[in-house]
Design a protein around this motif. Structure first.
Motif, PDB file in Angstrom:
ATOM      1  N   GLN A   1      44.964 -24.245  30.762  1.00 33.36           N
ATOM      2  CA  GLN A   1      45.895 -23.202  31.165  1.00 33.36           C
ATOM      3  C   GLN A   1      46.605 -24.533  32.564  1.00 33.36           C
ATOM      4  OE1 GLN A   1      44.375 -19.853  31.071  1.00 33.36           O
ATOM      5  NE2 GLN A   1      44.767 -18.909  29.216  1.00 33.36           N
ATOM      6  N   LEU A   2      47.507 -23.853  33.225  1.00 35.88           N
ATOM      7  CA  LEU A   2      47.934 -24.362  33.665  1.00 35.88           C
ATOM      8  C   LEU A   2      48.280 -22.603  35.380  1.00 35.88           C
ATOM      9  CD1 LEU A   2      48.881 -26.854  35.617  1.00 35.88           C
ATOM     10  CD2 LEU A   2      50.787 -26.304  34.984  1.00 35.88           C
ATOM     11  N   VAL A   3      47.998 -22.742  36.421  1.00 37.53           N
ATOM     12  CA  VAL A   3      48.355 -21.623  37.159  1.00 37.53           C
ATOM     13  C   VAL A   3      49.310 -21.983  37.969  1.00 37.53           C
ATOM     14  CG1 VAL A   3      47.662 -19.246  37.520  1.00 37.53           C
ATOM     15  CG2 VAL A   3      46.536 -20.250  35.842  1.00 37.53           C
ATOM     16  N   ILE A   4      50.533 -21.492  37.441  1.00 35.61           N
ATOM     17  CA  ILE A   4      51.397 -21.470  39.210  1.00 35.61           C
ATOM     18  C   ILE A   4      51.596 -19.853  39.625  1.00 35.61           C
ATOM     19  CG2 ILE A   4      53.322 -22.528  39.320  1.00 35.61           C
ATOM     20  CD1 ILE A   4      53.745 -23.641  36.839  1.00 35.61           C
ATOM     21  N   THR A   5      52.512 -20.372  41.257  1.00 35.84           N
ATOM     22  CA  THR A   5      52.375 -19.275  42.123  1.00 35.84           C
ATOM     23  C   THR A   5      54.039 -19.912  42.518  1.00 35.84           C
ATOM     24  OG1 THR A   5      51.745 -20.615  44.282  1.00 35.84           O
ATOM     25  CG2 THR A   5      50.897 -19.291  43.636  1.00 35.84           C
ATOM     26  N   ASN A   6      55.061 -19.019  42.154  1.00 31.52           N
ATOM     27  CA  ASN A   6      55.865 -18.788  42.405  1.00 31.52           C
ATOM     28  C   ASN A   6      56.877 -18.099  43.500  1.00 31.52           C
ATOM     29  OD1 ASN A   6      56.519 -20.310  39.407  1.00 31.52           O
ATOM     30  ND2 ASN A   6      55.711 -18.318  39.064  1.00 31.52           N
ATOM     31  N   GLU A   7      57.564 -18.824  44.649  1.00 28.89           N
ATOM     32  CA  GLU A   7      57.948 -17.890  45.344  1.00 28.89           C
ATOM     33  C   GLU A   7      58.913 -17.257  46.000  1.00 28.89           C
ATOM     34  OE1 GLU A   7      57.935 -19.604  49.188  1.00 28.89           O
ATOM     35  OE2 GLU A   7      58.092 -22.305  48.031  1.00 28.89           O
ATOM     36  N   ALA A   8      59.509 -17.775  44.404  1.00 33.16           N
ATOM     37  CA  ALA A   8      61.242 -16.981  45.015  1.00 33.16           C
ATOM     38  C   ALA A   8      61.377 -15.444  44.097  1.00 33.16           C
ATOM     39  CB  ALA A   8      62.685 -18.499  44.520  1.00 33.16           C
ATOM     40  N   ASP A   9      60.539 -15.702  43.233  1.00 35.15           N
ATOM     41  CA  ASP A   9      60.394 -14.455  42.044  1.00 35.15           C
ATOM     42  C   ASP A   9      59.068 -13.901  42.460  1.00 35.15           C
ATOM     43  OD1 ASP A   9      59.108 -15.916  40.809  1.00 35.15           O
ATOM     44  OD2 ASP A   9      60.420 -15.343  38.685  1.00 35.15           O
ATOM     45  N   ASN A  10      58.454 -14.020  43.196  1.00 37.52           N
ATOM     46  CA  ASN A  10      57.181 -13.460  43.574  1.00 37.52           C
ATOM     47  C   ASN A  10      56.473 -13.484  42.107  1.00 37.52           C
ATOM     48  OD1 ASN A  10      57.469 -12.879  46.547  1.00 37.52           O
ATOM     49  ND2 ASN A  10      59.038 -10.819  45.555  1.00 37.52           N
ATOM     50  N   THR A  11      56.494 -13.823  41.312  1.00 40.53           N
ATOM     51  CA  THR A  11      55.161 -13.880  40.407  1.00 40.53           C
ATOM     52  C   THR A  11      53.906 -14.987  40.248  1.00 40.53           C
ATOM     53  OG1 THR A  11      56.555 -15.816  39.217  1.00 40.53           O
ATOM     54  CG2 THR A  11      57.402 -13.149  39.167  1.00 40.53           C
ATOM     55  N   VAL A  12      52.740 -15.495  39.652  1.00 41.17           N
ATOM     56  CA  VAL A  12      51.681 -16.160  39.383  1.00 41.17           C
ATOM     57  C   VAL A  12      52.279 -16.456  37.683  1.00 41.17           C
ATOM     58  CG1 VAL A  12      49.519 -16.203  39.323  1.00 41.17           C
ATOM     59  CG2 VAL A  12      50.697 -15.204  41.413  1.00 41.17           C
ATOM     60  N   THR A  13      52.587 -17.403  37.872  1.00 37.16           N
ATOM     61  CA  THR A  13      52.669 -17.276  35.704  1.00 37.16           C
ATOM     62  C   THR A  13      51.573 -18.621  35.040  1.00 37.16           C
ATOM     63  OG1 THR A  13      54.334 -19.637  36.392  1.00 37.16           O
ATOM     64  CG2 THR A  13      55.170 -16.927  35.696  1.00 37.16           C
ATOM     65  N   VAL A  14      51.321 -18.356  34.230  1.00 38.10           N
ATOM     66  CA  VAL A  14      49.911 -19.070  33.588  1.00 38.10           C
ATOM     67  C   VAL A  14      50.784 -19.371  31.848  1.00 38.10           C
ATOM     68  CG1 VAL A  14      47.606 -18.523  32.617  1.00 38.10           C
ATOM     69  CG2 VAL A  14      48.389 -17.206  34.193  1.00 38.10           C
ATOM     70  N   HIS A  15      50.505 -20.759  31.969  1.00 39.00           N
ATOM     71  CA  HIS A  15      50.970 -22.246  30.631  1.00 39.00           C
ATOM     72  C   HIS A  15      50.086 -22.346  29.827  1.00 39.00           C
ATOM     73  CE1 HIS A  15      55.056 -20.660  33.126  1.00 39.00           C
ATOM     74  NE2 HIS A  15      53.950 -21.016  34.116  1.00 39.00           N
ATOM     75  N   ASN A  16      50.176 -22.437  28.818  1.00 35.27           N
ATOM     76  CA  ASN A  16      49.210 -23.157  27.901  1.00 35.27           C
ATOM     77  C   ASN A  16      49.766 -24.570  28.145  1.00 35.27           C
ATOM     78  OD1 ASN A  16      49.173 -25.780  26.175  1.00 35.27           O
ATOM     79  ND2 ASN A  16      48.645 -23.027  25.356  1.00 35.27           N
ATOM     80  N   ILE A  17      48.406 -25.951  29.171  1.00 33.74           N
ATOM     81  CA  ILE A  17      48.659 -26.656  29.580  1.00 33.74           C
ATOM     82  C   ILE A  17      49.499 -27.506  28.796  1.00 33.74           C
ATOM     83  CG2 ILE A  17      46.182 -27.701  29.083  1.00 33.74           C
ATOM     84  CD1 ILE A  17      46.694 -28.324  32.291  1.00 33.74           C
ATOM     85  N   GLU A  18      49.053 -27.799  27.541  1.00 33.79           N
ATOM     86  CA  GLU A  18      49.600 -28.555  26.797  1.00 33.79           C
ATOM     87  C   GLU A  18      50.792 -28.733  25.948  1.00 33.79           C
ATOM     88  OE1 GLU A  18      47.760 -31.585  25.090  1.00 33.79           O
ATOM     89  OE2 GLU A  18      46.172 -31.139  26.453  1.00 33.79           O
TER      90      GLU A  18
ATOM     91  N   THR B   1      57.692 -25.426  32.524  1.00 36.60           N
ATOM     92  CA  THR B   1      59.450 -24.079  33.230  1.00 36.60           C
ATOM     93  C   THR B   1      58.184 -22.657  34.152  1.00 36.60           C
ATOM     94  OG1 THR B   1      61.029 -24.547  31.357  1.00 36.60           O
ATOM     95  CG2 THR B   1      61.318 -22.810  33.386  1.00 36.60           C
ATOM     96  N   GLY B   2      58.694 -23.518  35.181  1.00 39.59           N
ATOM     97  CA  GLY B   2      57.928 -22.368  35.697  1.00 39.59           C
ATOM     98  C   GLY B   2      58.866 -20.949  36.260  1.00 39.59           C
ATOM     99  N   GLY B   3      58.876 -20.641  37.570  1.00 40.16           N
ATOM    100  CA  GLY B   3      59.615 -19.366  38.201  1.00 40.16           C
ATOM    101  C   GLY B   3      60.383 -20.595  39.154  1.00 40.16           C
ATOM    102  N   PRO B   4      61.556 -19.654  39.923  1.00 44.36           N
ATOM    103  CA  PRO B   4      62.241 -20.429  40.452  1.00 44.36           C
ATOM    104  C   PRO B   4      61.337 -21.047  41.741  1.00 44.36           C
ATOM    105  CG  PRO B   4      63.174 -18.403  40.975  1.00 44.36           C
ATOM    106  CD  PRO B   4      61.788 -18.812  39.917  1.00 44.36           C
ATOM    107  N   GLU B   5      61.083 -21.788  42.554  1.00 49.78           N
ATOM    108  CA  GLU B   5      60.752 -22.307  43.435  1.00 49.78           C
ATOM    109  C   GLU B   5      59.700 -22.553  43.799  1.00 49.78           C
ATOM    110  OE1 GLU B   5      62.032 -21.303  47.869  1.00 49.78           O
ATOM    111  OE2 GLU B   5      63.782 -21.004  46.965  1.00 49.78           O
TER     112      GLU B   5
END
Length: 375
Positions: free
Chosen positions: A199-216, A183-187
């Motif tokens: 780790q998986l790094v994701i840009t979330n354009e609708a809520d203006n965040t970069v989120t970092v997740h455990n890939i497993e 689960t990331g942020g919107p969009e």
């Protein structure tokens, strides 16, 4: 009799010498054969280097990098292909197809779709790691051009859709099925792997965040807000040494620089609406495609000084180096072209006509680019 024996001895010695010479030549030929056989595939591989270009209004074009000509077109059996990635062995191409919320898995030898796998609404970026594909999606995205900062789409009469969390679909390519979601942020937009692959790094354009997740596990490790620096984070890229992460801020006209622990250390000004971003293979230069400014900007990766601006074309979002690192291929959607840029001179040297809104480009053998990162 003695003379006869002497003559026979001489003939025998000559015969033995000739036999030894023949055997030596034969042995040399046998030793050279494997070398020649080994060299042939290498030459064949070099000549067979290709680029795959997704086109939003059609399928995937295949460019022969030796001739810079389109040689094949793949029908993805769906509408709206965007993000794409090739497997490590080059045997399969994975393409996100927006309209049916799926990915098409294509056999690159035959050009046939071998599997379509549902991943979620509005899939966009595709990244492959081993036998797994990671696909971002935009369930709350609206049709048409993005709103300007502070504006909303005219049809938005409530905010509920904008709060729908997006999912990164994790697809097992061996099984041919989606096995879980992160689960990331919107969009969710760009997807990157950390240098250690954990780790998986994701840009979330609708809520203006970069989120970092455990890939497993998919567990959220860190959230980085971009709003104070700029809105709509789009591209995301890790440096070859793994110590730095970059995120382009489309509505900030900047890229954000984070350290290996995802602390923001600075921002760097760019031209208008930056999107695709990549390092070169040595990690010495940073390349940023700026859409509205119609430029490919080049920065020093240590000082962040701007080195050069290359004039481009209309809606140029994504790009890739060629496998030999001599050229950069830039997909320009509204110019129906892939520009070929000399990577050292930083000049456009030619262009390849690719109709139907080219969106993204990757190569095989794999190369650095805005959709790929090669170790």
């Amino acid at each position: 009799m003695q003379m006869l024996n002497s003559s026979l001895a001489r003939h025998t010695r000559m015969s033995l010498l000739l036999l030894a010479l023949v055997a030596s030549v034969a042995a040399c030929n046998k030793q050279e054969e494997p070398a020649a056989e080994a060299a042939a595939p290498a030459a064949e591989a070099a000549s067979a280097a290709v680029a795959y270009v997704s086109t939003q209004d059609a399928g995937v074009n295949v460019i022969d990098l030796a001739t810079m000509q389109v040689t094949r077109q793949f029908d993805v059996k769906a509408n709206g292909p965007r993000g794409l990635a090739v497997t490590d062995d080059g045997k399969q191409l994975v393409v996100a197809t927006r309209e049916n919320g799926s990915i098409s898995v294509i056999d690159t030898a035959t050009g046939e779709v071998v599997k379509q796998i549902e991943v979620g609404k509005n899939p966009e970026f595709v990244r492959v790691s081993g036998n797994f594909a990671f696909v971002s999606s935009e369930p709350s995205a609206k049709a048409g051009p993005p709103p300007k900062p502070g504006e909303k789409h005219e049809e938005d009469d409530d905010d509920d859709d904008e709060k729908i969390p997006a999912k990164i679909a994790v697809v097992d390519l061996t099984k041919g099925e989606k096995i879980r979601e992160i689960t990331g942020g919107p969009e969710t937009e760009g997807v990157e792997f950390s240098a250690d692959g954990k780790q998986l790094v994701i840009t979330n354009e609708a809520d203006n965040t970069v989120t970092v997740h455990n890939i497993e596990t998919g567990e959220l490790i860190k959230t980085v807000s971009t709003h104070e620096y700029g809105d709509r984070p789009r591209g995301i890229k890790v440096s070859p040494d793994g110590n730095t992460y970059l995120a382009t801020l489309e509505f900030g006209n900047k890229f954000m620089v984070m350290d290996k622990d995802f602390n923001v250390v600075r921002t760097v000004d760019t031209a208008e609406t930056p999107y695709g971003v990549a390092y070169d293979s040595k990690g010495e230069r940073i390349f940023v495609a700026t859409n509205k400014a119609k430029l490919l900007q080049v920065f020093d990766a240590k000082t962040f000084e701007k080195l050069k601006e290359v004039p481009t074309a209309n809606r140029c979002w994504h790009f890739s180096f060629t496998p030999d690192n001599k050229n950069i291929l830039l997909a320009c959607g509204k110019s129906d072209a892939v520009l070929v840029i000399d990577a050292e001179k930083l000049e456009v040297t030619s262009q390849v006509e690719v109709k139907n809104m080219p969106w993204g480009v990757v190569t095989f053998p794999k190369a650095m680019g805005s959709l790929e990162n090669v170790k």
